[in-house]
Scaffold this motif. Structure first.
Motif, short mmCIF file in Angstrom:
data_model
loop_
_atom_site.label_atom_id
_atom_site.label_comp_id
_atom_site.label_asym_id
_atom_site.label_seq_id
_atom_site.Cartn_x
_atom_site.Cartn_y
_atom_site.Cartn_z
N PHE A 335 0.55 -0.62 0.02
CA PHE A 335 0.45 -0.20 0.42
C PHE A 335 0.81 1.34 -0.05
O PHE A 335 0.44 2.43 0.26
CB PHE A 335 -0.74 0.25 1.25
N THR A 336 2.36 1.21 -0.27
CA THR A 336 3.36 2.61 -0.44
C THR A 336 3.60 2.48 -1.50
O THR A 336 3.41 1.39 -2.44
CB THR A 336 3.91 2.61 0.04
N LYS A 337 4.41 3.22 -2.53
CA LYS A 337 5.02 3.27 -3.22
C LYS A 337 6.44 2.98 -2.82
O LYS A 337 6.62 3.76 -4.28
CB LYS A 337 4.29 4.08 -4.16
N LEU A 338 6.43 1.68 -2.58
CA LEU A 338 8.11 1.96 -2.30
C LEU A 338 8.77 1.38 -3.39
O LEU A 338 10.05 1.10 -3.15
CB LEU A 338 8.02 0.87 -0.90
N LEU A 343 16.39 0.64 -3.88
CA LEU A 343 17.40 0.45 -3.04
C LEU A 343 16.35 1.16 -1.72
O LEU A 343 16.95 -0.20 -0.68
CB LEU A 343 17.76 1.67 -2.93
N LEU A 344 15.48 2.07 -1.52
CA LEU A 344 14.96 1.75 0.02
C LEU A 344 14.24 0.30 0.50
O LEU A 344 13.75 -0.22 1.27
CB LEU A 344 13.85 3.16 -0.46
N GLU A 345 13.25 0.11 -0.70
CA GLU A 345 12.60 -1.18 -0.82
C GLU A 345 13.51 -2.18 0.01
O GLU A 345 12.88 -2.96 0.41
CB GLU A 345 11.89 -1.47 -2.16
N THR A 346 14.06 -2.25 -1.06
CA THR A 346 15.43 -3.28 -0.36
C THR A 346 15.89 -3.32 0.90
O THR A 346 16.23 -4.27 1.71
CB THR A 346 16.32 -3.85 -1.13
N GLY A 347 15.98 -2.04 1.58
CA GLY A 347 16.27 -1.17 2.67
C GLY A 347 15.64 -1.91 3.79
O GLY A 347 16.01 -2.60 4.70
N LEU A 348 14.47 -1.22 3.40
CA LEU A 348 13.18 -2.04 3.80
C LEU A 348 13.30 -3.12 4.76
O LEU A 348 12.11 -4.12 5.99
CB LEU A 348 12.14 -1.22 3.51
N PHE A 349 12.85 -4.15 3.73
CA PHE A 349 12.75 -5.71 3.34
C PHE A 349 14.03 -6.15 4.82
O PHE A 349 13.34 -6.59 5.70
CB PHE A 349 12.48 -6.05 2.12
N SER A 387 9.31 -4.94 -5.85
CA SER A 387 9.47 -4.83 -7.22
C SER A 387 10.68 -6.09 -8.02
O SER A 387 10.88 -6.80 -7.20
CB SER A 387 10.15 -3.11 -7.39
N ALA A 388 10.25 -5.78 -9.44
CA ALA A 388 10.96 -6.49 -9.77
C ALA A 388 12.56 -6.62 -9.46
O ALA A 388 13.47 -8.00 -9.22
CB ALA A 388 11.10 -7.39 -11.74
N SER A 390 14.20 -5.75 -7.04
CA SER A 390 14.20 -5.55 -5.41
C SER A 390 13.77 -7.11 -5.44
O SER A 390 14.76 -7.70 -4.18
CB SER A 390 12.88 -5.31 -4.40
N GLN A 391 13.17 -8.30 -5.71
CA GLN A 391 12.65 -9.19 -5.50
C GLN A 391 14.37 -10.27 -6.30
O GLN A 391 14.67 -10.98 -5.10
CB GLN A 391 11.71 -10.13 -6.64
N ILE A 392 14.92 -9.44 -7.23
CA ILE A 392 16.50 -10.45 -7.24
C ILE A 392 17.20 -9.63 -5.98
O ILE A 392 18.03 -10.90 -5.58
CB ILE A 392 16.89 -9.16 -8.56
N ARG A 393 17.47 -8.67 -5.67
CA ARG A 393 18.06 -8.12 -4.73
C ARG A 393 18.11 -9.02 -2.96
O ARG A 393 19.16 -9.66 -2.92
CB ARG A 393 17.84 -6.46 -4.47
N THR A 394 16.79 -8.99 -3.07
CA THR A 394 16.67 -9.93 -1.73
C THR A 394 17.12 -11.08 -1.72
O THR A 394 17.48 -11.79 -0.69
CB THR A 394 14.89 -9.42 -1.26
N LYS A 395 16.83 -11.94 -2.90
CA LYS A 395 17.13 -13.31 -3.34
C LYS A 395 18.35 -13.18 -2.70
O LYS A 395 19.15 -14.36 -2.25
CB LYS A 395 16.60 -13.83 -4.66
N GLN A 396 19.07 -12.48 -3.57
CA GLN A 396 20.23 -12.64 -4.05
C GLN A 396 21.40 -12.36 -2.77
O GLN A 396 22.57 -12.96 -2.24
CB GLN A 396 21.47 -11.94 -5.00
N LEU A 397 21.16 -10.94 -1.94
CA LEU A 397 21.55 -10.39 -0.69
C LEU A 397 21.39 -11.89 0.34
O LEU A 397 22.28 -12.04 1.04
CB LEU A 397 20.45 -9.45 -0.86
N PHE A 398 20.28 -12.19 0.67
CA PHE A 398 20.41 -12.94 1.45
C PHE A 398 20.97 -14.98 1.94
O PHE A 398 21.04 -15.67 2.50
CB PHE A 398 18.59 -12.85 1.73
N GLU A 399 20.85 -14.69 -0.09
CA GLU A 399 21.69 -16.18 -0.20
C GLU A 399 22.79 -15.86 0.10
O GLU A 399 23.80 -16.47 0.80
CB GLU A 399 21.35 -16.43 -1.77
#
Length: 553
Positions: A335-338, A343-349, A387-388, A390-399
């Protein structure tokens, strides 16, 4: 220069001796100022030396990880499967530990002075009065009388021994979160009943059997006179809980590479993910066992029921915190436009996910359970709102974090075999622990598989059961739980034995996975549902299911 003292003519008793006390006072002040300046110089040198030692210790671990990564590449290039990356990290850690223990010696500092002071208690903080100046000293640990002449070497080894809280607050969260975040729904939920049975009932059965067998072993040690400290039944149950935490990372990595049957993969992966959470809550409940009266090691039904209630309460509360944080993150991202700012979206996640662990620990619950279910919730709900990019970033970051943290822990295991200063290796207890672990694993897998097959359409075959028995490796979680408290004789013996069990299972069972697959005639290389495997894009459910999931959010 003006005179220090003026003597009036005709005055009695004086002469030049009147000025002597003033000269002594000034000389004393000058000496103290000089001593203070020297102390500051010495302190600055000590701080610089400590900084260099800390940097060297961290550099050692970074070089270990670098060497491990290069060797992994070589093994993958040559298609060697007899040793996993975690086993390599442990070998390199052992080599460096041997060098640090026996090959590196720091010259003794002449400024170090050993002063003996008899105390009945062991205070955590000690105030020392040196010529009117008070200094604060903190407790670092117990040392033997034979080690008094090697304080410099002991300090180096102590520096390279990390605070156990580092494992729990920094290294474990990304490992546990990634396990939940990479857990895909299709085959996992198809085998959910079996996974829950192995993870909950199986872990409790394993804990009770290992604890009971080890208690018999401890009784035998008392009879033969090889037990030098207290070791109670609650200690045996505690060890049964922590050593029941399986970590088949080596086996699962080979399963992934060979594309082994997805149901077998789901059973092993799901059990290992959930049984870590069960083991840590179970161990906490055993520690909290407090019967009435002065003796804390007698059986008390009220205390046992309180421990059971604590187990259920802590697990439920941790689950609620983890799932709640995941849902909150899903709502914020939806419900936000993050998503317009990846970058902000990945940081919040990242921050919301990590804070789940700390929030649960701060509230008196278990961060491992919370961050696990947070990862599962994030994968099912939040992931689709990202976002597409952030999906890649979060997967790769935690991996990446999972890879580095896991190999760091296994490297440290190898190092700790020689740098930990309070090892207690008792051959009777070690042999008893090995036998108890295997018997406990067998009592977990075979009876539960028989009962589960009574209601399953897709039966768990004997070859799958043998493979699950074989794949019950011990790893990061058992080590982290064992090293968290090494203050007593019993805990020190548990830690030393846990290291040997982890080494054996990772090197022998992990290295023999491919041969065991062939021996048990388990098919691999088949068409595998890639959505189940960690690190890959999630399974895309049909549109109707996605609509229902979004409606739940």
């Amino acid at each position: 220069m003006a005179p220090l003292c003026t003597v009036m003519p005709g005055s009695r008793g004086g002469g030049p001796w009147v000025a002597v006390p003033f000269l002594l006072i000034i000389a004393t002040g000058l000496c103290r100022a000089e001593d203070s300046a020297m102390e500051e110089i010495v302190t600055e040198k000590q701080v610089e030396a400590i900084h260099r030692l800390d940097s060297t210790n961290l550099l050692i671990f970074i070089l270990l990880l670098t060497l491990t990564i290069l060797t992994i590449w070589l093994f993958k290039h040559r298609r060697f499967r007899f040793l996993h990356e975690t086993g390599l990290a442990m070998i390199y850690g052992v080599i460096v530990g041997v060098v640090l223990r026996y090959g590196v010696h720091i010259p003794r500092d002449a400024n170090n002075v050993t002063v003996t002071c008899e105390q009945q208690l062991t205070p955590a903080t000690l105030l020392v009065n040196v010529s009117g100046t008070f200094y604060e000293y903190t407790l670092k640990g117990e040392i033997g009388a034979q080690e008094l002449n090697n304080l410099q070497d002991n300090e180096m080894l102590r520096k390279i021994t990390f605070d156990p809280e580092v494992f729990f607050n920094i290294l474990l969260p990304p490992i546990i979160f990634y396990a939940g975040y990479s857990l895909k729904r299709r085959h996992f939920f198809r085998n959910l009943g079996s996974i829950l049975a192995y993870a909950f009932l199986g872990t409790v059965i394993s804990c009770l059997i290992i604890g009971s067998l080890l208690y018999g072993c401890v009784k035998l040690m008392k009879v033969v006179g090889t037990l030098d400290g207290d070791f109670f039944f609650t200690d045996c149950l505690f060890y049964g809980a922590i050593i029941s935490a399986t970590d088949p990372v080596t086996v699962l990595a080979i399963f992934h590479e060979l594309q082994v049957d997805v149901d077998l993969y789901a059973l092993l992966f799901g059990e290992s993910v959930l049984n870590d959470a069960v083991a840590i809550v179970l161990s906490s409940s055993i520690v909290a066992y407090q019967p009435a009266g002065d003796n804390n090691h007698t059986f008390d039904i009220t205390a046992m029921l309180k421990s059971v209630g604590m187990f259920l309460g802590v697990f439920s509360g941790s689950f609620a915190i983890g799932a709640g944080t995941g849902v909150l993150t899903a709502l914020v991202t939806k419900f936000t436009k993050l998503r317009e700012f990846p970058l902000l979206e990945t940081g919040l996640f990242f921050l919301m996910s990590w804070s789940t662990f700390l929030l649960a620990e701060a509230c008196g619950y278990t961060g491992v359970v919370a961050v696990l279910f947070c990862g599962i919730t994030q994968a099912h709900y939040t992931y689709n709102n990202l976002s597409a990019e952030s999906q890649i970033r979060t997967k790769q970051l935690f991996e990446l974090l999972n890879f580095l943290a896991e190999n760091f822990i296994f490297s440290y295991m190898g190092l700790a075999l020689f740098t930990f200063q309070n090892h207690i290796f008792n051959i009777t207890f070690i042999v008893g622990a090995f036998l108890a672990v295997f018997i406990g694993r067998a009592a977990n897998i075979y009876p539960l598989s028989f009962l589960l097959n009574l209601g399953r359409r897709n039966k768990i075959g004997y070859n799958f059961q043998h493979m699950m028995m074989f794949a019950g490796l011990r790893g990061a979680m058992a080590f982290a739980l064992a090293i968290r408290d090494t203050a007593t004789y019993a805990r020190q013996m548990m830690f030393s034995t846990t290291l040997l069990i982890v080494f054996f299972t990772v090197w022998v069972f992990g290295g023999g996975t491919t041969a065991m697959l062939s021996c048990l005639h388990i098919r691999y290389g088949s068409s595998t549902d890639l959505s189940l495997l960690p690190g890959l894009l999630p399974y895309r459910a049909p549109l109707v299911i996605q609509i229902n999931l979004r409606f739940v959010i």
